[in-house]
Design an enzyme around this catalytic site. Structure first.
Site, PDB file in Angstrom:
ATOM      1  N   GLY A 145       0.827  -1.198   0.000  1.00  0.00           N
ATOM      2  CA  GLY A 145       0.000   0.000   0.000  1.00  0.00           C
ATOM      3  C   GLY A 145       0.860   1.246   0.000  1.00  0.00           C
ATOM      4  N   CYS A 146       0.224   2.374  -0.310  1.00  0.00           N
ATOM      5  CA  CYS A 146       0.966   3.635  -0.408  1.00  0.00           C
ATOM      6  C   CYS A 146       1.439   4.128   0.956  1.00  0.00           C
ATOM      7  CB  CYS A 146       0.125   4.686  -1.108  1.00  0.00           C
ATOM      8  SG  CYS A 146      -1.553   4.865  -0.474  1.00  0.00           S
ATOM      9  N   TYR A 147       0.554   4.173   1.941  1.00  0.00           N
ATOM     10  CA  TYR A 147       0.983   4.573   3.284  1.00  0.00           C
ATOM     11  C   TYR A 147       2.092   3.653   3.808  1.00  0.00           C
ATOM     12  CZ  TYR A 147      -2.738   8.042   4.285  1.00  0.00           C
ATOM     13  OH  TYR A 147      -3.555   9.148   4.298  1.00  0.00           O
ATOM     14  N   SER A 150       5.511   4.503   2.388  1.00  0.00           N
ATOM     15  CA  SER A 150       6.096   5.753   2.896  1.00  0.00           C
ATOM     16  C   SER A 150       6.607   5.619   4.320  1.00  0.00           C
ATOM     17  CB  SER A 150       5.058   6.876   2.833  1.00  0.00           C
ATOM     18  OG  SER A 150       4.066   6.727   3.846  1.00  0.00           O
TER      19      SER A 150
END
Length: 335
Positions: A145-147, A150
């Protein structure tokens, strides 16, 4: 030339993926699907997108491709993955279906039983920098996932270094509205988002939380606990995560930075900023980079980490994974 198919090409991630692959020197996009817009072209939906006919998913010719990218809702992605794998096609999944290794955890967070639990063990969690040795020849890759991307990339050097970190680690993360997907929702309408800034799913509510905690456990079996606080930014794209890490012993930034420089020295898509510089969205938008800044505030390490949620947080990382799976240059199509 690698022949690829894209399921769910009309979502924001799917369209971003098409644009990347159309410029890829070693890939030909053989088909793209859309359940609601079949019969049209991608450029009918997004005027700036390449001309690409859209077909129904059930009409997809698996025999015409070597790899498929699944930009589909959870559960639907797993069902399509089973069909693709049965046909001998490599699967790069951009949904949540193969990120979690435990079927019960999946059921608890996604409110349904996993459609293909027998595949969870073989799926490679495609945080590329972390999984590079597992990716060559893999048949099923779960793009993070994107979160999580990061947050996990800046935490990996710390947790594997066995530093005296105390609980909890706090990840205060902000995402652009494209992270919510293309399907209209009341909370992401322009009038709700413009000139506003809002937290959402604070506490143990966001579905990316178990994914982050799972990977933290891989980095260190006694990883600290995590407080994850997502927010919605009134911008199109990008994620900026500010991560707070406390230590039980006195430590300096000069002692911490080498763990990052050693791990990421040769990584083409992870950039550690010079001391004193802070990460911004402008460092990363429309790129496959993760840019990290380190600052000490007393005994607390403050990490700023930014990615483009549609690129390094989704389509770009999926292509990066595909490059490693097929043994071509990792940066192909991405620089």
């Amino acid at each position: 030339m690698i022949k690829a198919g894209i399921f769910g090409a009309t979502g924001y991630t799917g369209c971003e993926l098409v644009k990347i692959l159309q410029k890829h020197p070693h890939v030909h996009v053989a088909f793209a699907t859309s359940q609601s817009l079949a019969g049209q072209t991608l450029s009918d939906v997004y005027p700036q997108a390449p001309y690409l006919p859209l077909i129904l998913g059930e009409a997809a010719p698996f025999e015409a491709v070597e790899v498929v990218f699944l930009c589909l809702p959870h559960a639907a992605a797993a069902e399509t993955a089973v069909r693709a794998l049965t046909a001998g096609v490599t699967v790069i999944d951009l949904s949540a279906d193969f990120r979690l290794k435990d079927a019960d955890t999946y059921a608890n967070w996604y409110d349904k039983q996993h459609p293909a639990p027998h595949l969870l063990a073989e799926a490679v969690y495609g945080l590329t920098e972390f999984a590079r040795e597992q990716l060559p020849g893999a048949k099923l890759v779960a793009t993070p996932g994107c979160y999580p991307t990061s947050i996990l990339l800046p935490l990996w050097p710390l947790l594997t270094a066995n530093l005296p970190i105390t609980s909890p680690i706090i990840a205060d993360a902000k995402s652009g509205t494209s992270g919510a997907g293309r399907t209209p929702k009341a909370g992401t309408h322009f009038i709700q988002v413009h000139n506003n800034f809002a937290p959402y799913k604070i506490g143990r509510s966001h579905r990316h939380l178990p994914e982050i905690e799972q990977a933290m456990g891989w980095f260190h079996p006694d990883a600290p606990s995590l407080i994850f606080s997502p927010h919605l930014l009134p911008v199109e794209r990008g994620i900026l995560s500010t991560i707070y890490v406390n230590f039980s012993e006195q430590i300096t930034l000069e002692e911490i930075r080498p763990y990052f420089t050693q791990l990421y020295a040769n990584e083409p898509f992870v950039c550690l900023l010079p001391e004193g510089e802070l990460t911004t969205l402008a460092h990363v938008t429309h790129s496959n980079k993760c840019v990290i800044g380190l600052t000490m505030s007393g005994s607390t390490l403050v990490i700023t980490s930014a990615i483009d949620n549609l690129v390094k947080g989704a389509a770009g990382q999926a292509v990066q994974n595909m490059n490693v799976v097929f043994g071509i240059e990792e940066t192909a199509g991405l620089i």
